[in-house]
Design a protein around this motif. Structure first.
Motif, PDB file in Angstrom:
ATOM      1  N   THR A   1     -11.076 -59.939  -1.425  1.00  0.00           N
ATOM      2  CA  THR A   1     -10.955 -60.055  -0.115  1.00  0.00           C
ATOM      3  C   THR A   1     -12.123 -61.167   0.314  1.00  0.00           C
ATOM      4  OG1 THR A   1     -12.576 -58.469   0.695  1.00  0.00           O
ATOM      5  CG2 THR A   1     -10.093 -57.949   0.617  1.00  0.00           C
ATOM      6  N   GLY A   2     -13.106 -61.344  -0.259  1.00  0.00           N
ATOM      7  CA  GLY A   2     -14.075 -62.343  -0.194  1.00  0.00           C
ATOM      8  C   GLY A   2     -14.945 -61.876   0.968  1.00  0.00           C
ATOM      9  N   THR A   3     -14.978 -60.820   1.431  1.00  0.00           N
ATOM     10  CA  THR A   3     -15.730 -60.340   2.491  1.00  0.00           C
ATOM     11  C   THR A   3     -16.971 -59.660   1.933  1.00  0.00           C
ATOM     12  OG1 THR A   3     -13.491 -59.711   3.642  1.00  0.00           O
ATOM     13  CG2 THR A   3     -15.346 -59.040   4.579  1.00  0.00           C
TER      14      THR A   3
ATOM     15  N   ASP B   1     -17.557 -55.284   5.356  1.00  0.00           N
ATOM     16  CA  ASP B   1     -18.330 -55.549   6.683  1.00  0.00           C
ATOM     17  C   ASP B   1     -17.202 -56.745   7.417  1.00  0.00           C
ATOM     18  OD1 ASP B   1     -20.286 -55.908   8.740  1.00  0.00           O
ATOM     19  OD2 ASP B   1     -21.562 -56.731   7.543  1.00  0.00           O
TER      20      ASP B   1
ATOM     21  N   PRO C   1     -16.225 -58.244  10.645  1.00  0.00           N
ATOM     22  CA  PRO C   1     -16.329 -58.355  12.046  1.00  0.00           C
ATOM     23  C   PRO C   1     -15.509 -57.862  13.062  1.00  0.00           C
ATOM     24  CG  PRO C   1     -16.556 -60.469  10.971  1.00  0.00           C
ATOM     25  CD  PRO C   1     -15.774 -59.626   9.889  1.00  0.00           C
ATOM     26  N   LEU C   2     -15.856 -57.367  13.933  1.00  0.00           N
ATOM     27  CA  LEU C   2     -15.026 -57.018  15.139  1.00  0.00           C
ATOM     28  C   LEU C   2     -14.326 -58.204  15.629  1.00  0.00           C
ATOM     29  CD1 LEU C   2     -17.516 -55.004  17.281  1.00  0.00           C
ATOM     30  CD2 LEU C   2     -15.866 -54.032  15.806  1.00  0.00           C
ATOM     31  N   PRO C   3     -13.035 -57.927  16.300  1.00  0.00           N
ATOM     32  CA  PRO C   3     -12.404 -59.142  17.121  1.00  0.00           C
ATOM     33  C   PRO C   3     -13.197 -59.314  18.194  1.00  0.00           C
ATOM     34  CG  PRO C   3     -10.968 -56.970  16.556  1.00  0.00           C
ATOM     35  CD  PRO C   3     -12.146 -56.782  16.141  1.00  0.00           C
ATOM     36  N   ARG C   4     -13.159 -60.366  18.719  1.00  0.00           N
ATOM     37  CA  ARG C   4     -13.905 -60.808  19.926  1.00  0.00           C
ATOM     38  C   ARG C   4     -13.401 -60.089  21.236  1.00  0.00           C
ATOM     39  NH1 ARG C   4     -15.315 -66.853  21.036  1.00  0.00           N
ATOM     40  NH2 ARG C   4     -13.227 -67.137  20.665  1.00  0.00           N
ATOM     41  N   TRP C   5     -12.081 -59.870  21.361  1.00  0.00           N
ATOM     42  CA  TRP C   5     -11.860 -59.119  22.639  1.00  0.00           C
ATOM     43  C   TRP C   5     -12.517 -57.694  22.497  1.00  0.00           C
ATOM     44  CZ3 TRP C   5      -9.625 -54.517  21.870  1.00  0.00           C
ATOM     45  CH2 TRP C   5      -8.767 -54.111  20.433  1.00  0.00           C
TER      46      TRP C   5
ATOM     47  N   LEU D   1     -15.291 -56.775  21.376  1.00  0.00           N
ATOM     48  CA  LEU D   1     -16.811 -56.822  21.776  1.00  0.00           C
ATOM     49  C   LEU D   1     -16.758 -57.088  23.413  1.00  0.00           C
ATOM     50  CD1 LEU D   1     -19.275 -57.225  20.060  1.00  0.00           C
ATOM     51  CD2 LEU D   1     -19.395 -59.730  20.803  1.00  0.00           C
TER      52      LEU D   1
ATOM     53  N   ILE E   1     -20.504 -59.327  -2.369  1.00  0.00           N
ATOM     54  CA  ILE E   1     -19.177 -59.652  -1.774  1.00  0.00           C
ATOM     55  C   ILE E   1     -18.166 -59.105  -2.514  1.00  0.00           C
ATOM     56  CG2 ILE E   1     -17.762 -61.963  -1.684  1.00  0.00           C
ATOM     57  CD1 ILE E   1     -20.505 -62.233  -0.097  1.00  0.00           C
TER      58      ILE E   1
ATOM     59  N   LYS F   1     -26.321 -55.814  -0.751  1.00  0.00           N
ATOM     60  CA  LYS F   1     -25.119 -56.056  -0.334  1.00  0.00           C
ATOM     61  C   LYS F   1     -24.478 -56.983  -1.455  1.00  0.00           C
ATOM     62  CE  LYS F   1     -26.129 -56.187   4.587  1.00  0.00           C
ATOM     63  NZ  LYS F   1     -25.368 -56.660   5.709  1.00  0.00           N
TER      64      LYS F   1
END
Ligand code: SF4
Ligand code: SF4
Lengths: 303, 527
Positions: A10-12, A26, A28-32, A34, A6, A4
């Protein structure tokens, strides 16, 4: 494992795979998102508990709601039955010849009759009710009726059939075979005379005499037929078993006569009425005419 | 419930205290980097150390967007669009339209049960669905047109998601106060007063959602009757279900998900990027003019070192989707122009030329960065691409209007019986049977005459009259707004050969509309 790293702009972090120099962030998904996912899982669990879902060896789990497609069907069927009963009751009460007074009921009877016809009658009369000249099944669309074409007469024919043993009230008529009675010339002359009724040949005295002696009693002196005994009309354009000379000669020498099953007892009276309405509606149906009963005959028939 | 800052007259604010040491801070003390991550985190300085050891997270929590109140031409335009669109949406079902005794008198009505669509004097039948299809195509092309001309302007002003989000944001502002107060309240512990406030706000959400769903069902039934039935509990279950579902979706999407819908769920921004080109107007931060950023104070100390942007983050604070337009064009920007309003204000206050953030095309940006002049917006609006879209759009519209104006309200379809194809009658004549369907699209019953053309000697009777009344023409009455099915029996004299002929139906009123259908008469071939 891919390593992996960085992504600088974008710093992602990346997922670590690379395809032709293209890497995937990578993120992350938005919480909604999930939450929606969890909700679908909860829904699935609820569904499996509530409805039949899990296939077992011979049947699926039943579900706590007791729902089944069979049950739905039964419900719909009983609702349909309910709706039909009212029509059936009305039809059971009304005499068939009075049907035209209630045009809505008549329409329903015709629709029901069409369905019954497709099940019971098409085997002989054909799906369009056109019958078959070849096999002698009458065409029900035209205006030529052997035994009468009003609603009552049709219903009677349906109920008792034609030439059915075991029913005293069946329609029965027999044409005697004339094989051996005429020589070839006589047969030709008679055939010509029969064809002459509808203008298809020139009449002749020999044929006329033979006709008057042998045929007129049933078929009428001008070939007009007789419905009372089911003798076909010979002076119109419709021939039950063909209009060729061959067909006519064959019929004189060795007449073939059809049979029709009696439907009384096999079909309920309401279905018979509906069938009569349907046949009547095919385009040749005749008006019912009330005949005043002849008192003398009535007295004569008293035992 | 205004923000105290906003009440002070513009020009008296000391913008120079806003920015220190190159770290963006608002001029509002509470909204520090902690409370307003959107303002700071989204800015990635080129040499900012990357987030090297981030824990892996399963999800990204939503960062609440507390956009600040702003006034300006674009905001006022947004208000106007909101009032007009919501006004149309809520009021339309209540407009009455007299169509006579046989049709509903609601101006706009989707009558699913009878499969009719009424819109003022227009009445659409299911077989005319191409009108609706045409309207949908026009809507699509209209969207292309708008996008190629002014980018996501539809999203910024007219999209229902935007309009309702905007409405909910006003509710937030009304109940909780402006940006600062909202940030403070969000961070505050759940005290009684916060609970009461939230309950109050959410019940307003619910109320708006309910009205939204309630207005929707009005389009499908007579509105006044439906309202009565609804409150008496006598409306169809589907009405209650629809209202419940729409209430829920309105509150969820407009009240809570807001910009997430635009960024993650809506497919349109993905398509729009393909629809736009370097000549489309977009909201743009003119970095060649604004960078490097520095406060008024710093700029005063070091003339010529700093650009026009004083890094006050006003543009970020007013943004309804919570993005920083200074990072360049991005998918989250709905081109609502509120950041233009904000920045223009700042520029006014500090006496620099307006338009640091502005509607500009990429082409203009390049030209301007190279020192050229900006073109007039008309040249960007009127170019071959937009003109072509407009012409296609107008062409379809014109065709629909023409079709609408010339369509007949009488229509005939004919299905000949094919089993048996013909019937020989006892007198030698030949009969064929047909099923005619006569459509009366007027909202009154009309008498129609059925005639046979090109079939000498033909007479007909229908299933409503007796054979004895057979004649060359027959009359039937077709009820208002209905299709009437007629069975016709057609008889021709003996010896007629099989041939083509026509059924003609004529309305017996002053319009005398007719429709003609050619069909076939079958007969025995000559022996
Ligand atoms: S960046 Fe500006 S134009 Fe884009 S959404 Fe935010 S406020 Fe509106
Ligand atoms: S672009 Fe304008 S509003 Fe945004 S930070 Fe710079 S000066 Fe302030």
């Amino acid at each position: 494992m891919a390593n992996k790293r960085i992504d600088q702009p974008t710093g992602t972090p990346t997922v670590g795979h690379e395809w032709d120099g293209i890497e995937e962030l990578d993120t992350p998904l938005p919480r909604w998102w999930l939450w929606t996912f969890y909700l679908t899982i909860a829904f699935a669990v609820g569904y499996v508990i509530a409805y039949p879902a899990w296939p077992m060896i011979d049947r699926a789990t039943e579900g706590v709601l007791g729902w089944s497609s069979r049950g739905e069907l039964a419900k719909e069927m009983s609702a349909a039955d309910q709706a039909r009963t009212t029509v059936s009751e009305q039809l059971a009460r009304i005499p068939v010849e009075r049907l035209p007074d209630d045009s809505a009921l008549m329409q329903q009877a015709i629709a029901g009759g069409a369905a019954a016809f497709r099940v019971n009658c098409v085997q002989c009369h054909g799906s369009g009710a056109a019958g078959s000249q070849e096999l002698g099944y009458p065409n029900l669309n035209d205006d030529d009726w052997l035994w009468g074409g009003d609603l009552k007469a049709i219903e009677y024919t349906l109920a008792h059939g034609i030439r059915q043993d075991g029913d005293d009230e069946t329609r029965r008529s027999v044409m005697p075979p004339f094989a051996g009675a005429f020589d070839t010339d006589q047969l030709d002359a008679l055939t010509d005379h029969v064809l002459a009724f509808s203008g298809k040949a020139a009449s002749n005295p020999v044929g006329a005499q033979l006709y008057a002696d042998n045929c007129a009693a049933c078929h009428g002196i001008r070939g007009e037929g007789d419905r009372a005994q089911g003798a076909p009309t010979l002076n119109d354009a419709i021939w039950l078993r063909g209009s060729s000379r061959e067909a006519i000669k064959r019929q004189i020498l060795n007449p073939r006569m059809g049979m029709m099953p009696k439907w009384e007892g096999r079909l309920d009276p309401v279905t018979l009425k509906m069938l009569a309405a349907y046949v009547h509606s095919l385009g040749g149906g005749e008006d019912f005419v009330e005949v005043a009963e002849d008192p003398e005959v009535a007295v004569d028939e008293q035992p | 419930m205004n923000n105290p800052e906003d009440t002070s007259p513009p020009g008296e604010r000391d913008w120079s205290v806003v920015v220190e040491d190159g770290i963006a801070k608002s001029n509002e003390p509470v909204s520090s980097a902690v409370a307003d991550p959107a303002a700071t985190m989204r800015r990635h300085e080129p040499h900012e150390p990357a987030r090297e050891h981030l824990p892996e997270r399963l999800y990204e929590p939503r960062k609440a967007v507390h956009n600040k109140r702003i006034d300006g031409p674009f905001r006022r335009f947004k208000w106007l669009v909101m009032l007009v669109t919501l006004g149309i949406y809520y009021a339309t079902p209540w407009i009455r339209w007299d169509r006579g005794p046989y049709a509903p008198d609601q101006a706009v009505l989707v009558d699913l049960a009878n499969r009719r669509f009424y819109m003022f004097s227009i009445e659409i039948w299911p077989h005319e669905f191409y009108f609706v299809a045409g309207l949908l195509i026009m809507a699509g092309i209209g969207l292309f047109l708008v996008t190629s001309a002014v980018g996501r302007a539809w999203c910024g002003y007219a999209c229902p998601q935007t309009v309702w989000t905007d409405l909910f944001q006003h509710v937030d502002r009304f109940v909780d106060g402006d940006r600062n107060a909202r940030i403070r309240l969000d961070a505050a512990p759940w005290t009684w007063s916060k609970v009461v406030r939230r309950a109050f706000k959410w019940s307003i959400y619910l109320f708006i959602g309910f009205w939204t769903g309630g207005a929707w069902i009005m389009y499908f039934a007579d509105a006044p009757t439906l309202v009565q039935d609804f409150w008496r509990g006598e409306a169809a279950p589907v009405a209650y279900i629809t209202v419940a579902v729409l209430t829920l979706t309105t509150v969820t999407l407009g009240g809570f998900m807001r910009e997430q819908v635009c960024i993650y769920m809506c497919p349109w921004p993905r398509i729009q990027t393909a629809m736009m080109d370097e000549k489309s107007l977009l909201v743009t931060y003119k970095d060649w003019r604004g960078e490097p950023r520095g406060s008024v104070k710093k700029a005063a100390k070091n003339p010529d070192r700093f650009g026009d942007c004083i890094d006050c983050t006003q543009c970020v604070q007013v943004c309804p989707t919570g993005i920083d337009i200074r990072e360049g064009p991005q998918i989250g920007c709905i081109t609502c122009g509120l950041c233009i309003d904000a920045c223009d204000r700042v520029m006014n206050d500090i006496g620099r030329p307006r338009g640091l953030i502005d509607y500009a095309t990429l082409e203009d940006c390049e030209r301007e960065a190279a020192g050229g002049a900006v073109k007039s917006p008309w040249r960007t609006l009127l170019r071959p691409r937009t003109i072509a879209y407009s012409m296609i759009w107008a062409g379809i519209g014109g065709a629909l209007v023409f079709a609408l104006g010339t369509r007949s309200h009488t229509e005939l379809t004919v299905a000949p019986d094919r089993n048996p194809p013909f019937m020989l009658m006892s007198d030698g004549s030949v009969r064929n049977s047909y099923t005619l369907k006569i459509r009366n699209m007027e909202s009154r019953p009309r008498e129609m005459e059925i005639a046979v053309e090109g079939l000498p000697g033909a007479v007909m009777w229908t299933d409503t009259i007796n054979r004895g009344e057979a004649a060359a023409t027959q009359r039937v009455t077709v009820p208002a707004d209905l299709v009437r099915q007629v069975r016709a029996y057609l008889v021709v004299p003996a010896g007629t050969a099989p041939q083509q002929f026509e059924f003609r139906v004529t309305s017996l009123d002053k319009q005398r509309e007719t429709d003609v259908v050619e069909t076939r008469f079958d007969a025995p071939e000559d022996e």
